[in-house]
Design a protein around this motif. Structure first.
Motif, PDB file in Angstrom:
ATOM      1  N   LEU A 117      23.928  85.178 -20.276  1.00  0.00           N
ATOM      2  CA  LEU A 117      22.944  84.298 -20.907  1.00  0.00           C
ATOM      3  C   LEU A 117      22.149  85.036 -21.977  1.00  0.00           C
ATOM      4  CD1 LEU A 117      20.798  81.520 -19.454  1.00  0.00           C
ATOM      5  CD2 LEU A 117      19.608  83.351 -20.636  1.00  0.00           C
ATOM      6  N   VAL A 118      21.592  86.181 -21.640  1.00  0.00           N
ATOM      7  CA  VAL A 118      20.792  86.939 -22.601  1.00  0.00           C
ATOM      8  C   VAL A 118      21.650  87.400 -23.770  1.00  0.00           C
ATOM      9  CG1 VAL A 118      19.476  89.071 -22.934  1.00  0.00           C
ATOM     10  CG2 VAL A 118      19.081  87.665 -20.906  1.00  0.00           C
ATOM     11  N   SER A 119      22.824  87.932 -23.489  1.00  0.00           N
ATOM     12  CA  SER A 119      23.703  88.445 -24.547  1.00  0.00           C
ATOM     13  C   SER A 119      24.209  87.329 -25.452  1.00  0.00           C
ATOM     14  CB  SER A 119      24.892  89.181 -23.918  1.00  0.00           C
ATOM     15  OG  SER A 119      24.457  90.253 -23.112  1.00  0.00           O
ATOM     16  N   SER A 120      24.606  86.208 -24.869  1.00  0.00           N
ATOM     17  CA  SER A 120      25.144  85.118 -25.685  1.00  0.00           C
ATOM     18  C   SER A 120      24.064  84.479 -26.544  1.00  0.00           C
ATOM     19  CB  SER A 120      25.804  84.062 -24.784  1.00  0.00           C
ATOM     20  OG  SER A 120      24.881  83.529 -23.845  1.00  0.00           O
ATOM     21  N   ASN A 121      22.822  84.419 -26.049  1.00  0.00           N
ATOM     22  CA  ASN A 121      21.729  83.920 -26.880  1.00  0.00           C
ATOM     23  C   ASN A 121      21.571  84.771 -28.135  1.00  0.00           C
ATOM     24  OD1 ASN A 121      21.098  81.835 -25.171  1.00  0.00           O
ATOM     25  ND2 ASN A 121      19.381  82.886 -24.188  1.00  0.00           N
ATOM     26  N   VAL A 122      21.625  86.077 -27.956  1.00  0.00           N
ATOM     27  CA  VAL A 122      21.486  86.995 -29.093  1.00  0.00           C
ATOM     28  C   VAL A 122      22.666  86.834 -30.047  1.00  0.00           C
ATOM     29  CG1 VAL A 122      21.424  89.429 -29.776  1.00  0.00           C
ATOM     30  CG2 VAL A 122      20.101  88.660 -27.787  1.00  0.00           C
ATOM     31  N   ALA A 123      23.877  86.758 -29.485  1.00  0.00           N
ATOM     32  CA  ALA A 123      25.074  86.638 -30.327  1.00  0.00           C
ATOM     33  C   ALA A 123      25.064  85.341 -31.128  1.00  0.00           C
ATOM     34  CB  ALA A 123      26.328  86.714 -29.459  1.00  0.00           C
ATOM     35  N   TRP A 124      24.666  84.243 -30.500  1.00  0.00           N
ATOM     36  CA  TRP A 124      24.614  82.957 -31.202  1.00  0.00           C
ATOM     37  C   TRP A 124      23.563  82.975 -32.314  1.00  0.00           C
ATOM     38  CZ3 TRP A 124      24.631  79.935 -25.964  1.00  0.00           C
ATOM     39  CH2 TRP A 124      25.946  79.886 -25.473  1.00  0.00           C
ATOM     40  N   ALA A 125      22.428  83.615 -32.064  1.00  0.00           N
ATOM     41  CA  ALA A 125      21.398  83.715 -33.100  1.00  0.00           C
ATOM     42  C   ALA A 125      21.900  84.555 -34.265  1.00  0.00           C
ATOM     43  CB  ALA A 125      20.117  84.305 -32.515  1.00  0.00           C
ATOM     44  N   TRP A 126      22.584  85.649 -33.976  1.00  0.00           N
ATOM     45  CA  TRP A 126      23.174  86.463 -35.043  1.00  0.00           C
ATOM     46  C   TRP A 126      24.189  85.663 -35.842  1.00  0.00           C
ATOM     47  CZ3 TRP A 126      24.173  91.482 -31.728  1.00  0.00           C
ATOM     48  CH2 TRP A 126      22.977  92.205 -31.626  1.00  0.00           C
ATOM     49  N   ALA A 127      24.979  84.842 -35.139  1.00  0.00           N
ATOM     50  CA  ALA A 127      25.968  84.015 -35.833  1.00  0.00           C
ATOM     51  C   ALA A 127      25.280  83.021 -36.756  1.00  0.00           C
ATOM     52  CB  ALA A 127      26.839  83.290 -34.814  1.00  0.00           C
ATOM     53  N   ALA A 128      24.150  82.449 -36.310  1.00  0.00           N
ATOM     54  CA  ALA A 128      23.406  81.506 -37.144  1.00  0.00           C
ATOM     55  C   ALA A 128      22.816  82.205 -38.368  1.00  0.00           C
ATOM     56  CB  ALA A 128      22.299  80.844 -36.332  1.00  0.00           C
ATOM     57  N   LEU A 129      22.368  83.459 -38.177  1.00  0.00           N
ATOM     58  CA  LEU A 129      21.786  84.221 -39.282  1.00  0.00           C
ATOM     59  C   LEU A 129      22.845  84.852 -40.169  1.00  0.00           C
ATOM     60  CD1 LEU A 129      18.896  86.039 -37.370  1.00  0.00           C
ATOM     61  CD2 LEU A 129      18.669  84.106 -38.940  1.00  0.00           C
ATOM     62  N   GLY A 130      24.035  85.049 -39.616  1.00  0.00           N
ATOM     63  CA  GLY A 130      25.108  85.663 -40.374  1.00  0.00           C
ATOM     64  C   GLY A 130      25.066  87.175 -40.394  1.00  0.00           C
ATOM     65  N   ALA A 131      24.213  87.780 -39.582  1.00  0.00           N
ATOM     66  CA  ALA A 131      24.100  89.240 -39.554  1.00  0.00           C
ATOM     67  C   ALA A 131      23.404  89.660 -38.260  1.00  0.00           C
ATOM     68  CB  ALA A 131      23.329  89.758 -40.762  1.00  0.00           C
ATOM     69  N   GLU A 132      23.617  90.917 -37.879  1.00  0.00           N
ATOM     70  CA  GLU A 132      22.944  91.463 -36.706  1.00  0.00           C
ATOM     71  C   GLU A 132      21.517  91.840 -37.096  1.00  0.00           C
ATOM     72  OE1 GLU A 132      25.091  94.616 -34.823  1.00  0.00           O
ATOM     73  OE2 GLU A 132      27.010  93.544 -34.949  1.00  0.00           O
ATOM     74  N   ASN A 133      20.586  91.072 -36.614  1.00  0.00           N
ATOM     75  CA  ASN A 133      19.173  91.306 -36.917  1.00  0.00           C
ATOM     76  C   ASN A 133      18.485  91.804 -35.657  1.00  0.00           C
ATOM     77  OD1 ASN A 133      16.362  91.032 -37.460  1.00  0.00           O
ATOM     78  ND2 ASN A 133      16.824  89.534 -39.051  1.00  0.00           N
ATOM     79  N   ILE A 134      17.886  92.967 -35.747  1.00  0.00           N
ATOM     80  CA  ILE A 134      17.278  93.580 -34.575  1.00  0.00           C
ATOM     81  C   ILE A 134      16.102  92.767 -34.045  1.00  0.00           C
ATOM     82  CG2 ILE A 134      15.568  95.012 -35.748  1.00  0.00           C
ATOM     83  CD1 ILE A 134      16.361  97.277 -33.880  1.00  0.00           C
ATOM     84  N   ARG A 135      15.556  91.895 -34.866  1.00  0.00           N
ATOM     85  CA  ARG A 135      14.407  91.089 -34.431  1.00  0.00           C
ATOM     86  C   ARG A 135      14.812  89.974 -33.460  1.00  0.00           C
ATOM     87  NH1 ARG A 135      13.271  92.022 -39.928  1.00  0.00           N
ATOM     88  NH2 ARG A 135      11.339  93.210 -40.278  1.00  0.00           N
ATOM     89  N   VAL A 136      16.087  89.633 -33.407  1.00  0.00           N
ATOM     90  CA  VAL A 136      16.525  88.537 -32.527  1.00  0.00           C
ATOM     91  C   VAL A 136      16.298  88.864 -31.055  1.00  0.00           C
ATOM     92  CG1 VAL A 136      18.539  87.261 -31.709  1.00  0.00           C
ATOM     93  CG2 VAL A 136      18.116  87.492 -34.162  1.00  0.00           C
ATOM     94  N   PRO A 137      16.818  89.983 -30.527  1.00  0.00           N
ATOM     95  CA  PRO A 137      16.522  90.292 -29.125  1.00  0.00           C
ATOM     96  C   PRO A 137      15.043  90.537 -28.869  1.00  0.00           C
ATOM     97  CG  PRO A 137      17.713  92.110 -30.172  1.00  0.00           C
ATOM     98  CD  PRO A 137      17.778  90.951 -31.106  1.00  0.00           C
ATOM     99  N   LEU A 138      14.327  91.053 -29.876  1.00  0.00           N
ATOM    100  CA  LEU A 138      12.879  91.206 -29.738  1.00  0.00           C
ATOM    101  C   LEU A 138      12.205  89.846 -29.567  1.00  0.00           C
ATOM    102  CD1 LEU A 138      12.089  93.887 -32.485  1.00  0.00           C
ATOM    103  CD2 LEU A 138      11.959  94.201 -30.027  1.00  0.00           C
ATOM    104  N   ALA A 139      12.609  88.890 -30.400  1.00  0.00           N
ATOM    105  CA  ALA A 139      12.023  87.552 -30.323  1.00  0.00           C
ATOM    106  C   ALA A 139      12.340  86.890 -28.993  1.00  0.00           C
ATOM    107  CB  ALA A 139      12.533  86.698 -31.477  1.00  0.00           C
ATOM    108  N   GLN A 140      13.573  87.062 -28.521  1.00  0.00           N
ATOM    109  CA  GLN A 140      13.939  86.465 -27.234  1.00  0.00           C
ATOM    110  C   GLN A 140      13.106  87.048 -26.104  1.00  0.00           C
ATOM    111  OE1 GLN A 140      17.981  85.243 -24.986  1.00  0.00           O
ATOM    112  NE2 GLN A 140      17.911  87.390 -25.531  1.00  0.00           N
ATOM    113  N   SER A 141      12.902  88.345 -26.119  1.00  0.00           N
ATOM    114  CA  SER A 141      12.075  88.983 -25.093  1.00  0.00           C
ATOM    115  C   SER A 141      10.662  88.435 -25.124  1.00  0.00           C
ATOM    116  CB  SER A 141      12.044  90.502 -25.312  1.00  0.00           C
ATOM    117  OG  SER A 141      13.285  91.087 -25.020  1.00  0.00           O
ATOM    118  N   GLY A 142      10.102  88.307 -26.332  1.00  0.00           N
ATOM    119  CA  GLY A 142       8.750  87.779 -26.446  1.00  0.00           C
ATOM    120  C   GLY A 142       8.640  86.343 -25.969  1.00  0.00           C
TER     121      GLY A 142
END
Length: 286
Positions: free
Chosen positions: A104-129
């Motif tokens: 669940l946690v990993s796929s949320n991050v991967a889907w957000a990266w796919a939406a952004l089109g790049a690996e953004n380090i802020r995505v897992p940070l935002a999910q944690s927050g």
């Protein structure tokens, strides 16, 4: 220095939450000093928690050890090669990567990266927050419904004061998301029991059935978040079975099961592909 939009959003959220709760239960939210003080301390605690979260995130933007070894690693496998995402489940990986951990946690991050089109380090940070403050908000709102604002504020402050809570919630791991789904399932079950036992309902209304369904869904998502959630599901099933059987309303258990079904089926499919966990394979002894 940029405008502190996050702080503004939290303040607006608290104000809207207070207005909503006061409209629903006006007797509990009269504006006098005994209700003012707990909310003031709650707001101060939230500010300190936000500052701690930002401080930890700046110092360790890659997250805790488990974040980059397990969850963000799996997210990178999925994002970089979605067709061959099952490579993240390879039994040849070191056991410390825990390839059997739910996604669940990993796929949320991967889907957000796919939406952004790049690996953004802020995505897992935002999910944690989001999960960190969602836990606080969920505890507050659930208790405010049945115990009032003062006790709800005290409980939320105590939660934020628990050693390791903010640190764990800032580490981009699955512990606080697991806590959120478990707390959501239990809170909704409690609200269901209050509703079912009240004079306003006979326990068979569509409202109580919906609560059971959502509670089951939250329990299922707990299992899809971390392996410990599977134990939580088992405990819920056993307890609810005896509760419903004792009240001769075992059929109502079906609604909890319907909410539980999809996440559990997804998890079962995932487990059929994943290698054995370290506890079963004896990897610790290697």
């Amino acid at each position: 220095v940029g405008f502190p939009f996050i702080t503004l959003q939290i303040v607006v959220l608290l104000v809207l939450l207070f207005i909503t709760l006061r409209r629903e239960h006006p007797a509990h939210y009269e504006l006098h000093i005994t209700n003012y003080l707990p909310l003031i301390f709650l707001l101060l605690s939230l500010i300190v928690t936000l500052a701690s979260f930002i401080n930890f995130s700046i110092r360790r933007d890659q997250g805790a050890f488990d974040a980059w070894m397990i969850y963000n690693r799996a997210a990178r496998f999925i994002f970089r090669d979605p067709i061959n995402w099952q490579a993240t489940l390879s039994p040849e990986l070191y056991w410390g990567f825990h390839a059997d951990y739910p996604l669940l946690v990993s796929s949320n991050v991967a889907w957000a990266w796919a939406a952004l089109g790049a690996e953004n380090i802020r995505v897992p940070l935002a999910q944690s927050g989001l999960f960190l403050f969602a836990c606080i908000g969920l505890l507050f709102t659930a208790l405010a419904q049945v115990k009032g604002v003062r006790l709800a504020s005290l409980a939320a402050i105590i939660l934020m004061s628990v050693s390791g809570f903010v640190r764990s919630g800032s580490g981009q791991t699955a512990d606080v998301p697991l806590m959120f789904y478990m707390l959501a399932s239990i809170s909704i079950l409690y609200l269901w029991s209050v509703k079912a036992n009240s004079h306003e309902s006979d326990g068979k209304s569509s409202y109580t059935k919906e609560l059971l369904f959502i509670s089951g869904l939250m329990a299922g998502l707990a299992g899809w978040t971390k392996n410990e959630g599977l134990l939580f599901i088992a405990v819920c099933i056993v307890i609810l079975f005896f509760v419903f059987a004792g009240t001769r309303s075992l059929r109502s258990f079906m609604y909890f099961g319907l909410g539980l079904a999809l996440p559990v089926l997804v998890n079962l499919y995932f487990k059929s592909l994943a290698p054995s966990g370290d506890l079963l394979s004896g990897s610790f002894a290697d």
